[in-house]
Motif scaffolding. Structure first.
Motif, PDB file in Angstrom:
ATOM      1  N   LEU B   9       0.836  -1.210   0.000  1.00 19.30           N
ATOM      2  CA  LEU B   9       0.000   0.000   0.000  1.00 19.30           C
ATOM      3  C   LEU B   9       0.870   1.259   0.000  1.00 19.30           C
ATOM      4  O   LEU B   9       1.701   1.461   0.890  1.00 19.30           O
ATOM      5  CB  LEU B   9      -0.909   0.010   1.239  1.00 19.30           C
ATOM      6  N   THR B  10       0.666   2.069  -1.009  1.00 23.30           N
ATOM      7  CA  THR B  10       1.293   3.394  -1.060  1.00 23.30           C
ATOM      8  C   THR B  10       0.165   4.389  -1.247  1.00 23.30           C
ATOM      9  O   THR B  10      -0.689   4.204  -2.116  1.00 23.30           O
ATOM     10  CB  THR B  10       2.294   3.503  -2.229  1.00 23.30           C
ATOM     11  N   ALA B  52     -10.220   1.290   7.425  1.00 21.63           N
ATOM     12  CA  ALA B  52     -11.641   1.642   7.558  1.00 21.63           C
ATOM     13  C   ALA B  52     -12.246   1.984   6.198  1.00 21.63           C
ATOM     14  O   ALA B  52     -13.442   2.248   6.107  1.00 21.63           O
ATOM     15  CB  ALA B  52     -11.800   2.830   8.506  1.00 21.63           C
ATOM     16  N   GLY B  53     -11.421   2.029   5.169  1.00 20.99           N
ATOM     17  CA  GLY B  53     -11.910   2.377   3.833  1.00 20.99           C
ATOM     18  C   GLY B  53     -12.023   3.884   3.614  1.00 20.99           C
ATOM     19  O   GLY B  53     -12.401   4.336   2.543  1.00 20.99           O
ATOM     20  N   LEU B  54     -11.711   4.661   4.635  1.00 19.79           N
ATOM     21  CA  LEU B  54     -11.823   6.128   4.508  1.00 19.79           C
ATOM     22  C   LEU B  54     -10.739   6.657   3.577  1.00 19.79           C
ATOM     23  O   LEU B  54     -10.890   7.699   2.938  1.00 19.79           O
ATOM     24  CB  LEU B  54     -11.724   6.782   5.882  1.00 19.79           C
ATOM     25  N   VAL B  55      -9.622   5.945   3.568  1.00 16.65           N
ATOM     26  CA  VAL B  55      -8.585   6.189   2.560  1.00 16.65           C
ATOM     27  C   VAL B  55      -8.725   5.067   1.552  1.00 16.65           C
ATOM     28  O   VAL B  55      -8.631   3.894   1.923  1.00 16.65           O
ATOM     29  CB  VAL B  55      -7.180   6.162   3.218  1.00 16.65           C
ATOM     30  N   PRO B  56      -9.048   5.317   0.299  1.00 15.78           N
ATOM     31  CA  PRO B  56      -9.106   6.632  -0.343  1.00 15.78           C
ATOM     32  C   PRO B  56     -10.522   7.219  -0.457  1.00 15.78           C
ATOM     33  O   PRO B  56     -10.653   8.328  -0.944  1.00 15.78           O
ATOM     34  CB  PRO B  56      -8.602   6.310  -1.745  1.00 15.78           C
ATOM     35  N   PHE B  63      -3.764   6.174  -4.575  1.00 18.82           N
ATOM     36  CA  PHE B  63      -3.783   4.921  -3.823  1.00 18.82           C
ATOM     37  C   PHE B  63      -3.232   3.812  -4.707  1.00 18.82           C
ATOM     38  O   PHE B  63      -3.761   3.546  -5.774  1.00 18.82           O
ATOM     39  CB  PHE B  63      -5.240   4.645  -3.435  1.00 18.82           C
ATOM     40  N   GLU B  64      -2.165   3.170  -4.252  1.00 16.98           N
ATOM     41  CA  GLU B  64      -1.612   2.028  -4.993  1.00 16.98           C
ATOM     42  C   GLU B  64      -1.548   0.844  -4.051  1.00 16.98           C
ATOM     43  O   GLU B  64      -1.361   1.006  -2.851  1.00 16.98           O
ATOM     44  CB  GLU B  64      -0.186   2.346  -5.486  1.00 16.98           C
ATOM     45  N   GLY B  65      -1.659  -0.345  -4.603  1.00 20.18           N
ATOM     46  CA  GLY B  65      -1.660  -1.541  -3.765  1.00 20.18           C
ATOM     47  C   GLY B  65      -3.089  -1.944  -3.453  1.00 20.18           C
ATOM     48  O   GLY B  65      -4.031  -1.556  -4.164  1.00 20.18           O
TER      49      GLY B  65
END
Lengths: 228, 447
Positions: B9-10, B52-56, B63-65
């Motif tokens: 995750l990046t 939490a799914g807030l990101v993104p 968002f990568e990964g």
């Protein structure tokens, strides 16, 4: 009493004030709402009462100079470019009084709503209005934020005085409200707000006093429109 | 099978120069308690938000990964649909409260996730009891202390019976006893917990694993015993427990509270019959359970409140740092904000910012700073006035251990010029700075 009938009563009083044509009738409505507001804690009600009374007072003072009605002049002043001749008539004073009391009534009804009502209960009753009802809670939040800014400044030895001094708080208050709104929206989403699975806490039972309040609210609006 | 996993995750926030998370891979097993440690700005909160799914979804950004929770890819599921499986408690409890009555606040999440109506109230009461706050059920949230609010937020999360609980600095406003109970309770829930905290000693006692982040990268992911060894060797400040150990010379009295009583509401005194003396040269720490009036006493000492009875005698100028650092954002530049207390003297302001490690951030907007940086900006805004009495209310909220150690040094360095009163729940920080501790009980002060 459940919050929805209480809101209906407050709205009815405000509507009656807007519909009524007699100075005394509008005055009585404003007085009733003022008395209701006095039930709120002193520290909290002060902000709302001062705001409402200052606005109504300003409207009362300005209206006679802007309106041009009536044929019984009490005072005649100079001619001012754009505005024309300044004068104050008996009819303008009555009109200014009614308009000021109407504004005061609407302001006081809102103050009573903000200060005394169970907002959560209202949200539960009128689900689709949740964002609007949350927005009405902005005032108490801004009030707390303003007090927090003032206290933080006092903690640095800075005292804010006068309207100009306090005006510096406007921009940070707005920014603070926006930031708080975003954070709250994020927290609400994380707690499932907007999901399709929603249920609801059982509502308290509707009682006779609630029905009576709704009937009284309708009667107040009717009286305001027809007889006051 | 892992309950949740992040794979390479990046993530970078919109308009951010650098990613908040870089190539993070992590797996969480059901029932596992994982402590996420790292300095301010290392990406801990972002990592929690990713699970939490807030990101993104909420924040946008690059968002990568991949992140999966209970077999669901967070990119294809809205955070609201993950609620119930995942529950979060964020750093600032005041900014996650939606409703005005405690019991309705707890019920809010239960309603959202579709709990049967007849179960909602009983589960809300059960959750409040589980965090030791059943007595708060019918209280208005506006009347609660920060610690009480934090427990209400935890109860709101626990009520959802989630599989994964995400806690961002959950004990920052709790007294040590409540924090112990809180963490013990969380660890005993039997659900997976990802918890970030700047007071890690307590968390380490109950965690199974430690993840240490720095500049968005995982630099350590191991079981607690090995993590303690690594921290001791590489990041000793995170194991805490430094003591003051200095000899103090008390000079003249700067502040005296004598039989002070104060009530916010008539008939309900928050402090009653309090005596306290503060002398130039000493650092006094005020400790006690939530709701015992510590902040009120601090404000009385600083002259921000006037006692209803008794006397508060202050000799000289007081400066007080309030708990909420967002109150220090009147101006649009950090240096201008700090200069407010010194008639706009920006040179002094810049010096104060430099002392607090904020050199180079003079032109930044206070609201663009991280929570730890905001806390230091607020402290700079008070220190710059060089007060005779310095009062600090919870100065280490959101501050990582390394910065806390620096703050303790800073307080010691200037302590001979002033009397210092610190209100804190942070035991390690209290031990590091206190010349004298005052324990505030239910009704009296014991010195």
């Amino acid at each position: 009493m459940r919050p929805a009938p209480a809101v209906a009563l407050l709205a009815a009083l405000a509507a009656a004030a807007l519909l009524a044509h007699h100075l005394a009738s509008v005055g009585v409505v404003a007085l009733v709402l003022f008395a209701v507001c006095l039930r709120a804690p002193k520290e909290r009600r002060r902000f709302y009462l001062i705001g409402t009374l200052v606005s109504a007072g300003a409207l009362f003072v300005l209206t006679p100079f802007i309106e041009t009605i009536g044929s019984h002049p009490i005072w005649t002043g100079p001619i001012v470019p754009v505005l024309g001749q300044l004068d104050v008539t008996h009819e303008e004073l009555i009109s200014a009084g009614i308009n000021a009391l109407r504004l005061a009534s609407v302001g006081l009804a809102f103050a009573a709503y903000a200060l005394l009502l169970d907002h959560d209960g209202l949200l539960q009753a009128v689900r689709f209005a949740r964002p609007a009802a949350l927005a009405t809670r902005l005032m108490p939040t801004l009030e707390r934020d303003a007090a927090g800014f003032v206290e933080a400044l006092r903690g640095r030895g800075v005292e804010l005085t006068g309207v100009r001094g306090r005006a510096v708080l406007l921009s940070p208050l707005l920014a603070s409200a926006l930031e708080r709104g975003l954070n709250l929206a994020e927290a609400m989403e994380a707690r499932g707000y907007g999901s399709t699975r929603r249920t609801s806490l059982p509502r308290p039972r509707w009682r006779a006093v609630d029905s009576a309040a709704v009937v009284l609210a309708a009667a107040i609006v009717t009286a305001g429109a027809l007889w006051l | 099978m892992a309950l949740a996993r992040a794979e390479r995750l990046t993530f970078a926030y919109p308009e951010a120069r650098a990613p908040a998370l870089r190539d993070v891979s992590l797996e969480l097993e059901p029932g596992e308690v994982v402590a996420v440690l790292g300095p301010s700005g290392s990406g801990k909160s972002t990592l929690l938000r990713a699970f939490a799914g807030l990101v993104p979804h909420f924040h946008g950004g690059r968002f990568e990964g991949r992140v999966e929770v209970a077999g669901r890819d967070t990119r294809s599921v809205r955070p609201a649909e993950l609620a119930g499986t995942v529950a979060s408690v964020f750093q600032d409890p005041e900014e996650q409260i939606v409703l005005s009555l405690v019991i309705r606040e707890i019920a809010f999440g239960l309603e959202n996730v579709g709990t049967a109506p007849e179960e909602i109230l009983s589960r809300a009461h059960e959750a409040l009891a589980a965090v030791g706050s059943e007595h708060l059920a019918d209280r208005a949230v506006a009347e609660l202390s920060g610690g009480e609010l934090q427990r209400v937020c935890l109860a709101s999360a626990v009520a959802l019976r989630p599989k994964l609980l995400l806690l961002d600095e959950p004990t920052s406003q709790l007294d040590p006893g409540s924090a112990d109970a809180f963490i013990e309770h969380v660890a005993g829930l039997g659900i997976a917990v990802l918890v970030s905290d700047h007071r890690p000693r307590r968390i380490l006692e109950h965690a199974d694993r430690v993840v240490f982040l720095e500049r968005g990268r995982v630099v350590l992911d191991t079981a607690v015993p090995a993590a303690k060894t690594w921290l001791g060797e590489n990041r000793p400040a995170w194991l805490g427990a430094a003591t003051n150990g200095r000899a103090t010379v008390q000079a003249e009295r700067v502040c005296r509270l004598d039989s002070v009583q104060f009530a916010y509401r008539a008939g309900l005194p928050v402090v009653d019959g309090v005596d306290l003396e503060l002398h130039r040269g000493e650092i006094v720490v005020l400790v006690g359970a939530n709701g015992t009036g510590k902040t009120t006493i601090a404000k009385l000492a600083a002259g921000l409140l006037t006692p209803d009875s008794g006397t508060a005698d202050l000799r000289g100028r007081a400066g007080m740092l309030l708990q909420d650092p967002t109150r220090y954002s009147i101006r649009e530049r950090a240096d201008e904000e700090v200069a407010v207390g010194v008639h706009g003297d920006r040179a002094r302001a810049r010096k104060a910012l430099g002392t607090l490690g904020l050199g180079g951030m003079e032109g930044r907007h206070p609201r663009d700073l991280s929570s730890g940086e905001r806390e230091r900006l607020a402290l700079a805004s008070v220190l710059v006035i060089d007060p005779d009495l310095l009062v600090l209310d919870e100065p280490t909220r959101g501050v990582d251990p390394q910065r806390k150690a620096e703050l303790a040094q800073l307080l010691h360095a200037g302590s001979e010029r002033r009397a210092t009163l610190v209100v804190t729940h942070d035991e390690d920080f209290a031990r590091a700075v206190a010349d004298r501790s005052v324990l505030l009980g239910q009704e009296t002060i014991l010195v």
